[in-house]
Write an enzyme that holds these catalytic residues in place. Structure first.
Site, short mmCIF file in Angstrom:
data_model
loop_
_atom_site.label_atom_id
_atom_site.label_comp_id
_atom_site.label_asym_id
_atom_site.label_seq_id
_atom_site.Cartn_x
_atom_site.Cartn_y
_atom_site.Cartn_z
CB ALA A 262 -56.35 -27.86 -17.08
CG ASP B 173 -52.89 -30.33 -15.99
OD1 ASP B 173 -52.00 -30.60 -16.82
OD2 ASP B 173 -54.05 -30.76 -16.07
CG ASN C 66 -48.56 -29.86 -19.12
OD1 ASN C 66 -49.80 -29.77 -19.14
ND2 ASN C 66 -47.89 -30.25 -20.19
CD GLN D 176 -52.90 -38.52 -21.69
OE1 GLN D 176 -51.89 -39.15 -21.96
NE2 GLN D 176 -53.32 -38.34 -20.45
O1 MRU Z 1 -54.11 -36.27 -17.53
P1 MRU Z 1 -54.62 -35.29 -18.54
O2 MRU Z 1 -54.79 -35.86 -19.89
O3 MRU Z 1 -55.84 -34.57 -18.03
O4 MRU Z 1 -53.47 -34.21 -18.62
C1 MRU Z 1 -53.65 -33.12 -19.49
C2 MRU Z 1 -52.49 -32.21 -19.56
O5 MRU Z 1 -51.51 -32.36 -18.86
C3 MRU Z 1 -52.62 -31.04 -20.46
O6 MRU Z 1 -51.38 -30.67 -20.99
C4 MRU Z 1 -53.18 -29.84 -19.66
O7 MRU Z 1 -54.33 -30.22 -18.94
C5 MRU Z 1 -53.52 -28.70 -20.55
S1 MRU Z 1 -54.90 -29.05 -21.61
C6 MRU Z 1 -55.18 -27.61 -22.49
#
Ligand code: MRU
Length: 345
Positions: free
Chosen positions: A51, A235, A245, A194
């Site tokens: 995010a 997010d 999230n 991730q």
């Molecule tokens: O699909 P992504 O990799 O963008 O999802 C990211 C997440 O869900 C993270 O936990 C969230 O964005 C926080 S990042 C500091």
């Protein structure tokens, strides 16, 4: 800490540069972005993700649009459309549209002003992450004890997901700096990994002990008493503390509740959305079916079945022991906590 810059502006090229996170950990490769179609594809393929990083990218994206528009002679209407496309490239993380809007407000002052705004967003994000990491580490020590801790986390919330340092992983970094990390359990985070590809990469680089585990192993690991605290990112945080999230986060929260350990959400205040009263109003991105029907390009399900691939879930506020921003650590009770988390109250 490694020099991980997910996003930066190359002054010489006058272009946006993204660290291609789809290629990690195998390869460190950068993508130069000079066109909006390339940027949209990069955001949607998760070349850049997380995010806070999306907020920074959204802001720089306005400058990319202005430069491309000047080269190609776009009308004002076309320019507005292209900028709107950046803002809506992914719907769940509030930071993306927020970053676009903040930079777009400077558009009439020219590209240099937009770039200055984007640089400021990046700087502010690093500062917020550092501060929330201190607040979060203090909260964890007060609540769980000032001793080596075993932390469970989900997805990637580190330098790669932000302008630098990280949120949930920032708290881990802060605890590690205090000598208080025994181990991190990093959920692999299906379907795009991730956790195993990015979180483990960041932690290994710093010598922070880390186990990668299948998402399905998180609950039993907590239940067996192997985890002291679960810390995740966000997010979008609604006014009542409900938190969207990465898909699988809700399962971690339920497991943490059953195991009797605190479940902590860490995010900069830019991820708190004052326009959304509860998680019911958060739009959940649906991603391509192929992401769950294949693994590294190889089919892992029969051709005749469909995939179901929500990218995020919403954890209700009553499962959250604390939401931590750079302003406060708050236990949500159902009341409106947005202003405290945003440092306004
Ligand atoms: O699909 P992504 O990799 O963008 O999802 C990211 C997440 O869900 C993270 O936990 C969230 O964005 C926080 S990042 C500091």
């Amino acid at each position: 800490m490694p020099d991980v810059r997910a996003v930066h502006w190359d002054e010489q090229r006058s272009a946006l540069v993204l660290l291609d996170q789809t290629r990690l950990p195998a390869e460190v490769r950068h993508l130069v972005v000079e066109e909006i179609s390339v940027l949209l594809d990069a955001i949607q393929r998760l070349v850049v993700r997380g995010a806070p990083a999306l907020g920074v990218v959204g802001a720089y994206g306005v400058a990319v649009a202005m430069q491309q528009g000047a080269r190609e002679g776009w009308t004002a209407a076309r320019m507005s459309d292209e900028i709107a496309r950046i803002a809506s490239a992914r719907p769940t993380a509030v930071n993306l549209s927020w970053g676009v809007a903040r930079a777009d407000a400077r558009r009439s002052d020219g590209v240099a002003a937009v770039l200055a705004e984007a640089h400021a967003i990046a700087e502010e994000d690093i500062g917020a992450n550092r501060e929330l990491s201190r607040i979060g580490a203090d909260w964890v020590c007060d609540r769980v004890g000032h001793r080596p801790l075993r932390v469970l986390t989900h997805c990637n919330t580190g330098a790669l997901a932000t302008a630098g340092w990280g949120t949930a992983l920032g708290i881990v970094r802060e605890l590690h700096a205090r000598g208080l990390i025994e181990a991190v359990y990093a959920d692999e985070t299906r379907p795009l990994l991730q956790g195993s590809r990015l979180t483990a990469w960041e932690l290994a680089d710093e010598g922070i002990p880390c186990f990668v585990l299948a998402d399905g192993a998180a609950a039993s690991t907590a239940q067996r008493g192997l985890v002291d605290v679960a810390i995740v990112g966000a997010d979008r945080v609604a006014r009542n503390g409900d938190t969207a999230n990465k898909i699988g986060t809700l399962g971690v929260a339920l497991a943490a509740r059953h195991a009797g350990i605190p479940f902590v959400v860490a995010a900069p205040s830019t991820t708190v959305d004052p326009t959304v009263s509860s998680g019911d109003d958060i739009v959940i991105e649906m991603r391509p079916e192929e992401e769950v029907l294949t693994f590294a390009g190889t089919p892992v399900a029969p051709g005749r079945v469909r995939g179901f691939n929500p990218a995020f879930d919403v954890t209700p506020h009553d499962l959250i022991a604390a939401v931590v921003t750079e302003h406060a650590a708050v236990t949500p009770t159902g009341a409106d906590v947005a202003e405290i988390l945003r440092g306004i109250a």
